[in-house]
Design an enzyme around this catalytic site. Structure first.
Site, PDB file in Angstrom:
ATOM      1  N   LYS A  57       0.888  -1.198  -0.008  1.00  0.00           N
ATOM      2  CA  LYS A  57      -0.022   0.052  -0.063  1.00  0.00           C
ATOM      3  C   LYS A  57       0.825   1.398   0.015  1.00  0.00           C
ATOM      4  O   LYS A  57       1.879   1.187   0.306  1.00  0.00           O
ATOM      5  CB  LYS A  57      -1.016  -0.317   1.260  1.00  0.00           C
ATOM      6  CG  LYS A  57      -0.224  -0.088   2.874  1.00  0.00           C
ATOM      7  CD  LYS A  57      -1.166  -0.601   3.674  1.00  0.00           C
ATOM      8  CE  LYS A  57      -0.272  -0.499   4.992  1.00  0.00           C
ATOM      9  NZ  LYS A  57      -1.264  -1.078   6.031  1.00  0.00           N
ATOM     10  N   ARG A  62     -10.586  -0.522  14.417  1.00  0.00           N
ATOM     11  CA  ARG A  62     -10.575   0.199  13.096  1.00  0.00           C
ATOM     12  C   ARG A  62     -11.495  -0.207  11.999  1.00  0.00           C
ATOM     13  O   ARG A  62     -12.639   0.324  12.014  1.00  0.00           O
ATOM     14  CB  ARG A  62      -9.218   0.560  12.350  1.00  0.00           C
ATOM     15  CG  ARG A  62      -8.252   1.078  13.337  1.00  0.00           C
ATOM     16  CD  ARG A  62      -6.834   1.411  12.555  1.00  0.00           C
ATOM     17  NE  ARG A  62      -6.506   0.027  11.949  1.00  0.00           N
ATOM     18  CZ  ARG A  62      -5.108   0.058  11.322  1.00  0.00           C
ATOM     19  NH1 ARG A  62      -4.356   0.974  11.211  1.00  0.00           N
ATOM     20  NH2 ARG A  62      -5.143  -1.049  10.421  1.00  0.00           N
ATOM     21  N   TYR A  84      13.893  31.234   6.568  1.00  0.00           N
ATOM     22  CA  TYR A  84      12.599  32.049   7.172  1.00  0.00           C
ATOM     23  C   TYR A  84      12.841  32.106   8.398  1.00  0.00           C
ATOM     24  O   TYR A  84      13.316  31.148   9.389  1.00  0.00           O
ATOM     25  CB  TYR A  84      11.610  31.162   6.801  1.00  0.00           C
ATOM     26  CG  TYR A  84      11.165  31.059   5.269  1.00  0.00           C
ATOM     27  CD1 TYR A  84      10.917  32.225   4.646  1.00  0.00           C
ATOM     28  CD2 TYR A  84      11.253  29.847   4.715  1.00  0.00           C
ATOM     29  CE1 TYR A  84      10.625  32.329   3.287  1.00  0.00           C
ATOM     30  CE2 TYR A  84      10.848  30.148   3.333  1.00  0.00           C
ATOM     31  CZ  TYR A  84      10.636  31.022   2.729  1.00  0.00           C
ATOM     32  OH  TYR A  84      10.313  30.827   1.293  1.00  0.00           O
ATOM     33  N   MET A  99      10.331  24.664   2.051  1.00  0.00           N
ATOM     34  CA  MET A  99       9.579  23.741   1.057  1.00  0.00           C
ATOM     35  C   MET A  99      10.606  22.894   0.245  1.00  0.00           C
ATOM     36  O   MET A  99      10.259  21.585   0.025  1.00  0.00           O
ATOM     37  CB  MET A  99       8.676  24.466   0.139  1.00  0.00           C
ATOM     38  CG  MET A  99       7.740  23.553  -0.485  1.00  0.00           C
ATOM     39  SD  MET A  99       6.566  24.219  -1.771  1.00  0.00           S
ATOM     40  CE  MET A  99       5.422  25.230  -0.474  1.00  0.00           C
TER      41      MET A  99
HETATM   42  C1  LIG Z   1      -0.481  -2.007   6.930  1.00  0.00           C
HETATM   43  C2  LIG Z   1      -0.711  -3.311   7.272  1.00  0.00           C
HETATM   44  C3  LIG Z   1      -0.138  -4.451   7.409  1.00  0.00           C
HETATM   45  C4  LIG Z   1       1.471  -4.207   7.124  1.00  0.00           C
HETATM   46  O1  LIG Z   1       1.982  -3.848   8.467  1.00  0.00           O
HETATM   47  P1  LIG Z   1       3.742  -3.451   8.665  1.00  0.00           P
HETATM   48  O2  LIG Z   1       3.260  -2.789  10.163  1.00  0.00           O
HETATM   49  O3  LIG Z   1       3.904  -2.382   7.921  1.00  0.00           O
HETATM   50  O4  LIG Z   1       4.146  -4.730   8.836  1.00  0.00           O
HETATM   51  C5  LIG Z   1      -0.503  -5.719   7.663  1.00  0.00           C
HETATM   52  N1  LIG Z   1      -1.847  -5.985   7.714  1.00  0.00           N
HETATM   53  C6  LIG Z   1      -2.668  -4.690   7.521  1.00  0.00           C
HETATM   54  C7  LIG Z   1      -4.294  -4.859   7.721  1.00  0.00           C
HETATM   55  C8  LIG Z   1      -2.202  -3.504   7.252  1.00  0.00           C
HETATM   56  O5  LIG Z   1      -3.054  -2.503   7.519  1.00  0.00           O
END
Ligand SMILES: *Cc1c(COP(=O)(O)O)cnc(C)c1O
Length: 347
Positions: free
Chosen positions: A39, A133, A250, A298
């Site tokens: 992801k 979540r 800045y 930036m």
């Molecule tokens: C992002 C995620 C992972 C990977 O987690 P890491 O802490 O980066 O190893 C695994 N399972 C789910 C459901 C996630 O959202």
């Protein structure tokens, strides 16, 4: 003729280290297979670069969060090996899922009903064992909407696997074990990268490492087993000599006490080098630390060149990306340090 645009920023992904990290995590997963969380564009390092390496190393299960992330991954991976963690919250997403062939992770009874009503097909199921979540509650898994699903992977997600104290993880493990016999499924999966280090009880059939693949060290007891994958460099745009009393950047937050050579470097918060990496931090020339002066802008930072006065315009400096060290120094998480890397590294 199209020429590659020249860049004053470099992100180098060590593909060998990435493959080695996957193999290490796969071995640590024991009888379970290691998958790969890809992801957020492989945590900022680029799907195009990383996914083929993970595939060739042996990964067979890939996880993204959004449907918008699928198309880039399925250029390299069979869609049925790509799972979408956010599931399907609209008919539009179901239509897209069917069209592209990736697998939704069903997160609620509503999603389960919607997926069935849309024609169903293989899916994964997330059970929430305590992170609060996404996921169906353990007391919902007996619902007929769940019984009607064709579940490939039954999964849950650990909230605190990176903590030294494993009390919360053990509670989640216990809950997950009570759910397993209640749901028809082909494989079970609980551990993220940190969870792999909790031992074989947590591995089940499939593990889901992310950060650790990319060189993050989610637990102290994994240090030394994972290699740095991301290497970041930025070029000097200009050098100058400050006079005593000159103020830098800045709001002039750094004021020179003596004459000193400095360099302005092509790196800023738009590139993911956030302000909390500023004063107190440094860029590197080999082993020489060049302290950051004043606010991060930036597109630019200024460093003290006193220890390397011969550097000039066009020379490259190393941005510290040993993730554990950089996280400690900057009060950012290792995840943030990677995913913050800006678009200007992609050219
Ligand atoms: C992002 C995620 C992972 C990977 O987690 P890491 O802490 O980066 O190893 C695994 N399972 C789910 C459901 C996630 O959202």
């Amino acid at each position: 003729m199209i020429v590659e645009p020249p860049s004053t920023l470099r992100l180098t992904v060590n593909r060998e280290a990435l493959a080695a990290n996957w193999r290490t995590l796969d071995t640590m997963s024991g009888t379970a297979d290691a998958g790969a969380a890809v992801k957020a564009d492989c945590y900022g390092l680029g799907v195009e670069t990383c996914v083929p390496v993970l595939r060739d190393a042996g990964a067979r299960a890939f996880f993204v969060a959004h449907w918008s992330e699928v198309a880039d991954v399925v250029r390299h991976i069979d869609p049925e090996q790509v799972a979408v963690l956010h599931g399907v919250i609209s008919d539009e997403e179901i239509a897209y899922a069917k069209a592209i062939g990736a697998i939704p992770v069903i997160n609620s009874l509503d999603q389960a009903r919607r997926w069935r009503a849309g024609g169903g097909g293989p899916c994964h199921l997330m059970v929430d064992t305590g992170i609060n979540r996404l996921g169906v509650a353990p007391n919902e898994v007996g619902d007929e909407a769940i019984a009607a699903l064709d579940i490939d992977v039954l999964m849950s997600h650990l909230s605190s696997a990176d903590e030294e104290d494993d009390a919360v993880s053990r509670l989640q493990l216990t809950t997950f074990r009570t759910v397993i016999p209640q749901v028809r499924h082909r494989a079970a999966s609980l551990a993220n990268g940190a969870g792999i280090a909790l031992g074989p009880d947590y591995a089940f059939d499939l593990t889901r490492p992310g950060l650790a693949l990319y060189g993050g060290v989610p637990r102290a007891d994994m240090a030394g087993q994972l290699r740095q994958v991301a290497f970041v460099e930025a070029a000097i745009l200009q050098t100058r000599t400050l006079q005593a009393g000159d103020a830098v950047g800045y709001n002039g937050e750094f004021v020179a006490q003596n004459d000193m050579p400095v360099a302005t470097v092509s790196l800023g918060y738009a590139d993911g080098f956030l302000r909390s990496r500023g004063p107190g931090g440094a860029l590197l020339h080999g082993d020489i630390a060049l302290p950051l002066l004043g606010k991060v802008s930036m597109d630019m930072v200024v460093v003290d060149l006193s220890q390397a006065p011969d550097l000039e315009e066009g020379d490259w400096l190393t941005v510290p990306y040993d993730l554990r060290d950089a996280a400690q120094q900057s009060a950012l998480s290792q995840y943030e340090l990677l995913t913050a890397l800006g678009r200007r590294f992609r050219s």
